[in-house]
Design a protein around this motif. Sequence first.
Motif, PDB file in Angstrom:
ATOM      1  N   ASN A  26       0.707  -1.256   0.085  1.00  0.00           N
ATOM      2  CA  ASN A  26      -0.100  -0.101  -0.059  1.00  0.00           C
ATOM      3  C   ASN A  26       1.030   1.065  -0.008  1.00  0.00           C
ATOM      4  O   ASN A  26       0.526   2.225  -0.779  1.00  0.00           O
ATOM      5  N   ILE A  27       2.012   1.318   0.700  1.00  0.00           N
ATOM      6  CA  ILE A  27       2.756   2.537   0.746  1.00  0.00           C
ATOM      7  C   ILE A  27       3.586   2.761  -0.661  1.00  0.00           C
ATOM      8  O   ILE A  27       4.227   3.783  -0.614  1.00  0.00           O
ATOM      9  N   THR A  28       3.447   1.837  -1.402  1.00  0.00           N
ATOM     10  CA  THR A  28       3.992   2.009  -2.722  1.00  0.00           C
ATOM     11  C   THR A  28       3.460   3.414  -3.396  1.00  0.00           C
ATOM     12  O   THR A  28       3.990   3.741  -4.381  1.00  0.00           O
ATOM     13  N   TYR A  29       2.316   3.700  -2.704  1.00  0.00           N
ATOM     14  CA  TYR A  29       1.647   4.927  -3.349  1.00  0.00           C
ATOM     15  C   TYR A  29       2.414   6.011  -3.496  1.00  0.00           C
ATOM     16  O   TYR A  29       2.392   6.941  -4.562  1.00  0.00           O
ATOM     17  N   ALA A  30       3.586   6.109  -2.673  1.00  0.00           N
ATOM     18  CA  ALA A  30       4.407   7.303  -2.596  1.00  0.00           C
ATOM     19  C   ALA A  30       5.133   7.075  -4.097  1.00  0.00           C
ATOM     20  O   ALA A  30       5.371   8.300  -4.626  1.00  0.00           O
ATOM     21  N   LEU A  31       5.500   6.040  -4.533  1.00  0.00           N
ATOM     22  CA  LEU A  31       6.197   5.631  -5.933  1.00  0.00           C
ATOM     23  C   LEU A  31       4.977   6.202  -6.929  1.00  0.00           C
ATOM     24  O   LEU A  31       5.408   6.823  -7.860  1.00  0.00           O
ATOM     25  N   TRP A  32       3.907   5.787  -6.984  1.00  0.00           N
ATOM     26  CA  TRP A  32       2.756   6.058  -7.757  1.00  0.00           C
ATOM     27  C   TRP A  32       2.268   7.264  -7.946  1.00  0.00           C
ATOM     28  O   TRP A  32       2.148   7.933  -9.043  1.00  0.00           O
ATOM     29  N   ALA A  33       2.353   7.913  -6.709  1.00  0.00           N
ATOM     30  CA  ALA A  33       2.000   9.550  -6.839  1.00  0.00           C
ATOM     31  C   ALA A  33       2.973  10.352  -7.542  1.00  0.00           C
ATOM     32  O   ALA A  33       2.607  11.239  -8.336  1.00  0.00           O
ATOM     33  N   VAL A  34       4.271   9.630  -7.581  1.00  0.00           N
ATOM     34  CA  VAL A  34       5.314  10.783  -8.407  1.00  0.00           C
ATOM     35  C   VAL A  34       4.930  10.712  -9.687  1.00  0.00           C
ATOM     36  O   VAL A  34       4.984  11.386 -10.439  1.00  0.00           O
ATOM     37  N   PHE A  35       4.645   9.175 -10.199  1.00  0.00           N
ATOM     38  CA  PHE A  35       4.287   9.058 -11.372  1.00  0.00           C
ATOM     39  C   PHE A  35       2.999   9.832 -11.902  1.00  0.00           C
ATOM     40  O   PHE A  35       3.157  10.446 -13.016  1.00  0.00           O
ATOM     41  N   PHE A  36       2.204   9.714 -11.221  1.00  0.00           N
ATOM     42  CA  PHE A  36       0.700  10.281 -11.551  1.00  0.00           C
ATOM     43  C   PHE A  36       0.702  11.913 -11.536  1.00  0.00           C
ATOM     44  O   PHE A  36       0.341  12.495 -12.269  1.00  0.00           O
ATOM     45  N   GLY A  37       1.603  12.369 -10.558  1.00  0.00           N
ATOM     46  CA  GLY A  37       1.976  13.821 -10.526  1.00  0.00           C
ATOM     47  C   GLY A  37       2.527  14.304 -11.655  1.00  0.00           C
ATOM     48  O   GLY A  37       2.390  15.230 -12.105  1.00  0.00           O
TER      49      GLY A  37
END
Lengths: 99, 333
Positions: free
Chosen positions: B283-294
């Motif tokens: 779940n905390i991999t959201y930090a990685l995905w937030a960078v990508f989607f950001g």
Amino acid sequence: MKLPMRFRILHLLSEGISLSTAEIIANLQSEYAGEGQFKESIMNLHLSSMRAVGLIEIIELSLDAVGALQQKYKITEFGRSRLSYLPSSWQKSGSKVAV
Amino acid sequence: MSEISVASRIEVLQAKQELSHTKKGLLSGVISGALWGLDGVILGMALAMAPFSGGSSLYAGPLAGAAMHDGFAGFWLFLYNLFTGRWREYGRTLVTKPGMIVCLASLFGGPIAMSGYMLGINMAGASYALAITAMYPAVGAILAVFLLKEKITPRVWLGIILCIAGAIIVGYTPPEGDFPQFYLGLGLALLATFGWGMEGVLSTFGMDMVDPDIAIGIREAASFVVYLIGVLPIAAGLIVFWDAFKEQSLYYVALAGLMGGLSYLLWYRALNMTGVGRAMALNITYALWAVFFGWLLTDLELTANLIGGAVVITVGTLLVVANPKELVQLRNK
């Protein structure tokens, strides 16, 4: 009042007999038939999850006539301890299990 | 078929079925992280718009946004459960103890953790608050080992630590500003960390007997009700909440709620199917995905710490998902 599906599966298996997915479905047909959730794929998902956390265990594996895997499930001691979460009316009641 | 070939076929089919279940759980965890990252970016866009950017207190906008997010997520999840024929399970589950435990989990993960997180950022600064709250997977995993007897191997522990370290690197900003209530802020960030850890453990305990799709429906609805009745009136957020229904930002929050609802649905399934430690690390991999989607949806610039943190998270994730066979029995007897 009907029990949530996983509660009912655990209650059914607490009645002293091991059952396959098909037998569990057959036993619960009269209570849950007509509900969209009452199908084999969802039943298998419940059983796999309940097994992974140790509520039930597989005690018999076999192949059916078409070569598909058949598993028979049994409640564990841990599963029995969780029966205390059933509503009091269900803790005393028994139902006839068909196999 | 000979007895030996029957036995070996049974063994193969059984192993295949077990592996399919655990892989579904791990995949759910990975997709939940990605959707949570996308959810955060969309919610961030909404919170930068009226009426969330205003409000009579510093927390009114974000808390009203968080309440609406959980409300929409609960609504979308109810529709999902309605169409999959599960809706009757809501009432049946809410009158049971495991159902009440799921409600308690929603208090920890929703209003308590989210309010602590926001106040922590405000009182101690984002650098420290984000670093502390990123440790919730470790707190959840430790609680799961003691309370649920969950089995977590040294390789998975290392993966969890790397995912946390990566999230801290991605979210790092140099400390700046004056924080007179610094230590209170740290305490509130710790409260948020504990709240999210407790949510994972309590909901997983409840989901032993509650369908995860229903558990998350209850969680989001309960969180929304507590925000609306217990949190927004205190934080002067009710005006912002009602004003949002007249603004375009409502559509963004509704979309974020859809992404959040899906993310939580998959996360709760992952908690149930793979255990607290692994599901939280994924779940905390959201930090990685937030960078990508950001980067994809906003004007976020890719910096060295964003890329470095993303690499660390990826390595951690690979360590967590390796060897799905470990997940056939999640707990010690």
